[in-house]
Design a protein around this motif. Structure first.
Motif, PDB file in Angstrom:
ATOM      1  N   ASP A   1      28.982  -6.581 -28.020  1.00  0.00           N
ATOM      2  CA  ASP A   1      28.351  -7.661 -27.258  1.00  0.00           C
ATOM      3  C   ASP A   1      26.868  -7.323 -27.133  1.00  0.00           C
ATOM      4  O   ASP A   1      26.514  -6.232 -26.669  1.00  0.00           O
ATOM      5  CB  ASP A   1      29.041  -7.724 -25.883  1.00  0.00           C
TER       6      ASP A   1
ATOM      7  N   GLU B   1      35.761  -3.506 -25.861  1.00  0.00           N
ATOM      8  CA  GLU B   1      34.383  -3.921 -25.570  1.00  0.00           C
ATOM      9  C   GLU B   1      33.785  -3.004 -24.512  1.00  0.00           C
ATOM     10  O   GLU B   1      34.184  -3.060 -23.340  1.00  0.00           O
ATOM     11  CB  GLU B   1      34.374  -5.381 -25.081  1.00  0.00           C
TER      12      GLU B   1
ATOM     13  N   HIS C   1      29.860 -10.521 -29.956  1.00  0.00           N
ATOM     14  CA  HIS C   1      29.538 -11.453 -28.869  1.00  0.00           C
ATOM     15  C   HIS C   1      28.032 -11.632 -28.813  1.00  0.00           C
ATOM     16  O   HIS C   1      27.304 -10.646 -28.622  1.00  0.00           O
ATOM     17  CB  HIS C   1      30.008 -10.903 -27.517  1.00  0.00           C
TER      18      HIS C   1
ATOM     19  N   GLU D   1      29.080 -15.878 -26.050  1.00  0.00           N
ATOM     20  CA  GLU D   1      29.652 -15.596 -24.724  1.00  0.00           C
ATOM     21  C   GLU D   1      28.508 -15.465 -23.715  1.00  0.00           C
ATOM     22  O   GLU D   1      27.835 -14.444 -23.654  1.00  0.00           O
ATOM     23  CB  GLU D   1      30.469 -14.304 -24.739  1.00  0.00           C
TER      24      GLU D   1
HETATM   25 ZN    ZN Z   1      31.349  -9.821 -24.369  1.00  0.00          ZN
END
Ligand code: ZN
Length: 281
Positions: free
Chosen positions: A177, A145, A203, A249
């Motif tokens: 994300d 990530e 995410h 998240e």
């Molecule tokens: Zn994340």
């Protein structure tokens, strides 16, 4: 699309624990949970991995990923030993409970390294980790990530994706994300050109309108309640046939003040609305 809950979303709520997260995520019909290291280590003070495994065997909810193997790249010999020990611990957990993915993030605050230097090192480290996990567990994967902060060593989608291509292993991919993608202005055209199979986890979240790269984590918002262009990112993911799990998240003090159960209930509503809006035609 399968949906997940990342424990970061509620982990400062009053009364939070892994076992309660499991029960509430089951109640609100998430498919997966992303387990936070700190919650797992707390859980293991009272329970065993066998008990955790039994819980998953008896419920719909399944473990998606371990969050987070911190700072896999740019490590000295001692740092590499720390990573090896952490991986051994995670692999043991993963084998016991049937969890396939290890989420990892890059190091921050390195000096005098070009993108080229960073890529070479990260590819080398991820190839090493890819082999190490494969020897232990054929299903294990690493999902890297990138983080959308100026001082993170891998902070844009393109750099992260180039590294994944360089690693060229089936068990190494990316976590995308939306906050991290937005914050360092990753280029949507790079995502449009990517192979959807190389993205393991999506995410979702949102954020307030800060200057790029400066939004603190606790100014994240529920997905689709802020300034991130979710339509663009989601459309690109659909077009490249992303087939992973969409996992919420969020890290916001205000949301941690909510009654614990309301936090998870709201997370489910937001995730469901998001999927319906962007992924179902
Ligand atoms: Zn994340």
């Amino acid at each position: 699309m399968k949906i997940g809950f990342n424990e970061a979303t509620a982990f400062k709520c009053k009364g939070q624990s892994l076992i309660r997260d499991l029960e509430l995520c089951e109640k609100y019909k998430f498919d997966y949970i992303e387990i936070q290291a700190i919650c797992l280590k707390e859980y293991l003070k009272q329970y065993t991995l066998t008990e955790l495994s039994n819980w998953f065997n008896q419920h719909h909810l399944k473990p998606l990923a371990y969050n987070t193997l911190m700072f896999f790249n740019q490590r000295d010999t001692h740092g590499k030993q720390i990573i090896d020990r952490e991986i051994d611990f995670i692999l043991n957990v993963a084998a016991a409970i049937g969890m396939d993915i290890i989420n990892t993030v890059p190091v921050f605050n390195i000096q005098n390294k070009t993108i080229y230097d960073i890529k070479i090192d990260a590819i080398d480290r991820l190839q090493y980790l890819s082999e190490k996990i494969q020897k232990a567990n054929n299903n294990a994967k690493i999902s890297m990530e990138f983080c959308g902060l100026p001082n993170c060593s891998i902070n844009q989608f393109k750099t992260a994706y180039d590294i994944i291509l360089g690693v060229n292993r089936k068990n190494v991919g990316l976590t995308l994300d939306t906050f991290q993608f937005h914050e360092m202005c990753s280029n949507i055209n790079d995502l449009r050109k990517a192979d959807g199979n190389k993205i393991f986890i999506y995410h979702i979240n949102d954020c307030e309108d800060f200057p790029f790269g400066s939004c603190p984590d606790n100014h994240r918002l529920w997905a689709d309640e802020g300034v991130i262009n979710h339509k663009e990112i989601s459309t690109a993911l659909k077009d490249i046939k992303f087939n992973g799990v969409c996992s919420i998240e969020v890290m916001r003090d205000e949301y941690y003040m909510m009654p614990y159960e309301n936090n998870i209930k709201k997370a489910k509503q937001v995730t469901e609305a998001f999927i319906n809006k962007y992924f179902l035609d």
